[in-house]
Design a protein around this motif. Structure first.
Motif, mmCIF file in Angstrom:
data_model
loop_
_atom_site.group_PDB
_atom_site.id
_atom_site.type_symbol
_atom_site.label_atom_id
_atom_site.label_comp_id
_atom_site.label_asym_id
_atom_site.label_seq_id
_atom_site.Cartn_x
_atom_site.Cartn_y
_atom_site.Cartn_z
ATOM 1 N N HIS A 15 -30.242 -5.859 20.441
ATOM 2 C CA HIS A 15 -30.252 -6.764 19.296
ATOM 3 C C HIS A 15 -31.006 -8.044 19.633
ATOM 4 N N ARG A 16 -30.834 -8.555 20.834
ATOM 5 C CA ARG A 16 -31.574 -9.748 21.244
ATOM 6 C C ARG A 16 -33.072 -9.463 21.277
ATOM 7 N N THR A 19 -34.310 -9.349 17.784
ATOM 8 C CA THR A 19 -34.383 -10.695 17.225
ATOM 9 C C THR A 19 -35.638 -11.419 17.710
ATOM 10 N N VAL A 126 -29.950 -10.585 11.588
ATOM 11 C CA VAL A 126 -29.955 -11.390 12.808
ATOM 12 C C VAL A 126 -28.966 -12.541 12.636
ATOM 13 N N ASP A 127 -28.811 -13.343 13.669
ATOM 14 C CA ASP A 127 -27.862 -14.454 13.622
ATOM 15 C C ASP A 127 -28.296 -15.485 12.575
ATOM 16 N N THR A 130 -31.323 -17.898 13.388
ATOM 17 C CA THR A 130 -32.625 -17.236 13.323
ATOM 18 C C THR A 130 -32.986 -16.925 11.877
ATOM 19 N N ARG A 131 -32.013 -16.461 11.118
ATOM 20 C CA ARG A 131 -32.267 -16.148 9.707
ATOM 21 C C ARG A 131 -32.737 -17.395 8.956
ATOM 22 N N ARG A 200 -22.921 -3.458 14.714
ATOM 23 C CA ARG A 200 -23.682 -4.251 13.751
ATOM 24 C C ARG A 200 -24.309 -3.292 12.744
#
Length: 230
Positions: A15-16, A19, A126-127, A130-131, A200
């Motif tokens: 996921h990182r 991102t 995404v977090d 970031t979004r 997720r």
């Protein structure tokens, strides 16, 4: 489960990476937009247009700086996260080099707009920080208004340009789709944001189909705003 592996940690790492891929593709898009607009400014038909195009280019560079700062805050380097997307972007821009100032405007509004819609869709997974960054740098209301006004004025002056620009707009979205497919094939972690994981959840096939329907609908709306057939 293979001994020594941690599915949760692996998913978090993927996921990182996804991102950072999203931020990398957005950053390179902003950098490319700056370069294109700065070049287009030199071919502007009036001094007023040249000033406006230069201001638009400056805004794109400021957007790039915003993404670079966010990437640094995540402990990564913007040059490194952009690097995987350079070939795909440069190929796209080679295949879609505008032949006139008006074609350059349509490319900014239609081509960049289609890509921005896709990145906003991905940013839903995404977090929050970031979004917010992605949405902020992709906001282009003033640019859109300027392009629509100038293209519509050009069509009013010479209706014959509408057909040529409509064909150009359709070509742009076709090339944009091809570019997205190339990127998706090469960057599994980026597309993995959409597919999701048990921890997720992302999109199922039906949701992905609806997403592409939305992208096409927004493209059609942009073409209509320009006074062009999609």
């Amino acid at each position: 489960m293979t001994a020594g592996t941690d599915p949760t940690a692996d998913a978090a790492a993927a996921h990182r990476r996804g991102t950072l891929d999203l931020l990398g593709v957005v950053a390179y898009g902003e950098l490319s937009a700056f370069e294109r607009m700065a070049a287009d400014a030199a071919t502007s038909p009036t001094l007023q247009d040249r000033v406006r195009m230069a201001a638009m280019a400056r805004a794109e560079l400021e957007h790039f700086d915003q993404v670079a700062e966010h990437v640094a805050g995540l402990g990564a380097d913007v040059v490194e996260v952009m690097a995987p997307f350079r070939a795909a972007f440069d190929t796209f821009h080679t295949f879609t080099a505008p032949r006139s100032w008006l074609e350059g405007l349509v490319k900014t509004y239609v081509g960049d707009g289609f890509a921005a819609d896709f990145y906003r869709e991905v940013a839903a997974y995404v977090d929050g920080g970031t979004r917010a960054c992605v949405h902020a740098v992709l906001a282009n209301e003033s640019t859109a208004e300027y392009v629509v006004d100038r293209v519509r004025a050009a069509i009013a002056d010479d209706p014959r340009v509408a057909g040529r620009l409509a064909l150009w707009g359709r070509r742009l979205v076709g090339e944009a789709l091809s570019q997205a497919q190339r990127v998706a094939a090469e960057r599994e972690d980026l597309t993995g944001l959409l597919a999701g994981t048990p921890a997720r959840p992302g999109m199922d096939l039906t949701a992905i189909a609806r997403m592409f329907t939305r992208l096409v609908e927004r493209h059609t709306e942009r073409m209509a705003a320009l006074g062009l057939a999609s």
